[in-house]
Design a protein around this motif. Sequence first.
Motif, mmCIF file in Angstrom:
data_model
loop_
_atom_site.group_PDB
_atom_site.id
_atom_site.type_symbol
_atom_site.label_atom_id
_atom_site.label_comp_id
_atom_site.label_asym_id
_atom_site.label_seq_id
_atom_site.Cartn_x
_atom_site.Cartn_y
_atom_site.Cartn_z
ATOM 1 N N HIS A 1 65.571 28.937 29.946
ATOM 2 C CA HIS A 1 65.754 28.418 31.304
ATOM 3 C C HIS A 1 64.392 28.054 31.889
ATOM 4 O O HIS A 1 63.361 28.519 31.396
ATOM 5 N N GLY B 1 76.496 34.468 29.496
ATOM 6 C CA GLY B 1 75.849 33.295 28.902
ATOM 7 C C GLY B 1 74.443 33.678 28.473
ATOM 8 O O GLY B 1 73.466 33.056 28.854
ATOM 9 N N GLY C 1 72.701 33.534 25.781
ATOM 10 C CA GLY C 1 71.888 32.805 24.820
ATOM 11 C C GLY C 1 71.529 33.698 23.632
ATOM 12 O O GLY C 1 72.368 34.451 23.123
ATOM 13 N N ASP D 1 78.253 35.596 25.177
ATOM 14 C CA ASP D 1 77.986 34.160 25.074
ATOM 15 C C ASP D 1 79.078 33.501 24.236
ATOM 16 O O ASP D 1 79.654 34.120 23.341
ATOM 17 N N HIS E 1 71.065 29.767 34.309
ATOM 18 C CA HIS E 1 71.236 28.439 33.694
ATOM 19 C C HIS E 1 72.489 28.379 32.812
ATOM 20 O O HIS E 1 72.435 27.914 31.663
ATOM 21 N N VAL E 2 73.598 28.852 33.362
ATOM 22 C CA VAL E 2 74.881 28.831 32.649
ATOM 23 C C VAL E 2 75.933 28.098 33.482
ATOM 24 O O VAL E 2 76.727 27.318 32.943
HETATM 25 C C1 LIG Z 1 70.739 27.166 28.879
HETATM 26 S S1 LIG Z 1 71.436 28.499 27.967
HETATM 27 C C2 LIG Z 1 70.856 29.914 28.893
HETATM 28 C C3 LIG Z 1 70.861 31.183 28.055
HETATM 29 C C4 LIG Z 1 70.356 32.442 28.762
HETATM 30 N N1 LIG Z 1 71.074 32.679 30.004
HETATM 31 C C5 LIG Z 1 68.871 32.352 29.049
HETATM 32 O O1 LIG Z 1 68.535 32.075 30.201
HETATM 33 O O2 LIG Z 1 68.070 32.533 28.115
HETATM 34 C C6 LIG Z 1 73.154 28.408 28.458
HETATM 35 C C7 LIG Z 1 74.005 29.412 27.706
HETATM 36 O O3 LIG Z 1 75.271 29.526 28.363
HETATM 37 C C8 LIG Z 1 76.254 29.704 27.376
HETATM 38 N N2 LIG Z 1 77.553 29.325 27.967
HETATM 39 C C9 LIG Z 1 77.921 28.140 28.493
HETATM 40 N N3 LIG Z 1 79.194 28.176 28.927
HETATM 41 C C10 LIG Z 1 79.631 29.449 28.696
HETATM 42 C C11 LIG Z 1 80.861 30.121 28.919
HETATM 43 N N4 LIG Z 1 81.930 29.506 29.473
HETATM 44 N N5 LIG Z 1 80.957 31.413 28.551
HETATM 45 C C12 LIG Z 1 79.919 32.058 27.960
HETATM 46 N N6 LIG Z 1 78.731 31.464 27.710
HETATM 47 C C13 LIG Z 1 78.593 30.177 28.072
HETATM 48 C C14 LIG Z 1 75.808 28.804 26.245
HETATM 49 O O4 LIG Z 1 76.426 29.131 25.017
HETATM 50 C C15 LIG Z 1 74.301 29.053 26.256
HETATM 51 O O5 LIG Z 1 73.941 30.114 25.436
#
Ligand SMILES: C[S@@+](CC[C@H](N)C(=O)[O-])C[C@H]1O[C@@H](n2cnc3c(N)ncnc32)[C@H](O)[C@@H]1O
Length: 272
Positions: free
Chosen positions: A47, A73, A75, A95, A141-142
């Motif tokens: 993020h 989410g 990651g 995730d 950032h989810v």
């Molecule tokens: C930009 S990454 C951010 C990852 C983590 N939060 C970080 O800041 O390091 C967005 C993450 O959200 C997850 N994601 C998106 N939609 C989701 C959902 N409906 N349920 C669970 N995870 C989700 C994606 O798989 C991804 O790993």
Amino acid sequence: MTDIASKVREHYSATNLTDRIKSALATIALEDQTLTVAQLAPLDQFHTRGILATAELAAVARLESSTRVLDVGCGIGGPARYLASTFGCKVTGVDLSPGFIDAANYLTDRCGLSDRVAFQVGDALHLPFEDEAFDAVFLQHVAMNIEDRPGLYAEVRRILKPGGRFATYDLVLRDGDVVYPAPWARDASTSFLLSEGDTRTMLEQPGFRVILWRDDTQTALDWFKVAMAGAPPSGLNLGVVMGPDFAARTGNLARNIRENRLGVLSSVLIRD
Ligand SMILES: C[S@@+](CC[C@H](N)C(=O)[O-])C[C@H]1O[C@@H](n2cnc3c(N)ncnc32)[C@H](O)[C@@H]1O
């Protein structure tokens, strides 16, 4: 799983991710060496502003060693490991992406944090936990990948205890069309950004009270300026996770913020 969740999972799918991470890590440590959260930060904080943003949000969320935290989410688990190693608390990450969860487990083991941090595959809209199971929830950032925001925030509220903290770090719509491809979506079909005002309305509606509402757009711009002026990133960076065009997509994110198409917002809320 909904069509949108399948498309989002596809966007974040990464072939042989754990093996690629192992190869990248070989440049900084032997396989039997314990890694630190700080060493992994260029790779695993997915993020804007990386580990700095996680640390700032965590400071306001007032975590303690007894706090049960859920990172929605998560990651590949960088924020979850930061919270557990800094505050001594137990963190669960969930995730959509099985490849990310596999990598998150591997990295957590390499950091010696597996007794405090656990991960599982799951959808933010159907969290696989009982009501009121957690004291704090992180969501960084989810939300921009989730169309059903009322459903998302209601689900977070369901698994939080009364008085629990909800820490979010989001991109919000400002003025003009968003430029794609971006890190979270190749086009608008899996991108569900809201304005700052709509985000606040949807957060407050199910029963959250704001204790921090901070516009971090300028701070993010300053961070991008420094990050992009520096030497090219070492072998350990988010390109390992997201592929070779990740730098170009990050460039589009910086452009969206610079041209006031997007803003960056931190918030911490209390569940009624
Ligand atoms: C930009 S990454 C951010 C990852 C983590 N939060 C970080 O800041 O390091 C967005 C993450 O959200 C997850 N994601 C998106 N939609 C989701 C959902 N409906 N349920 C669970 N995870 C989700 C994606 O798989 C991804 O790993």
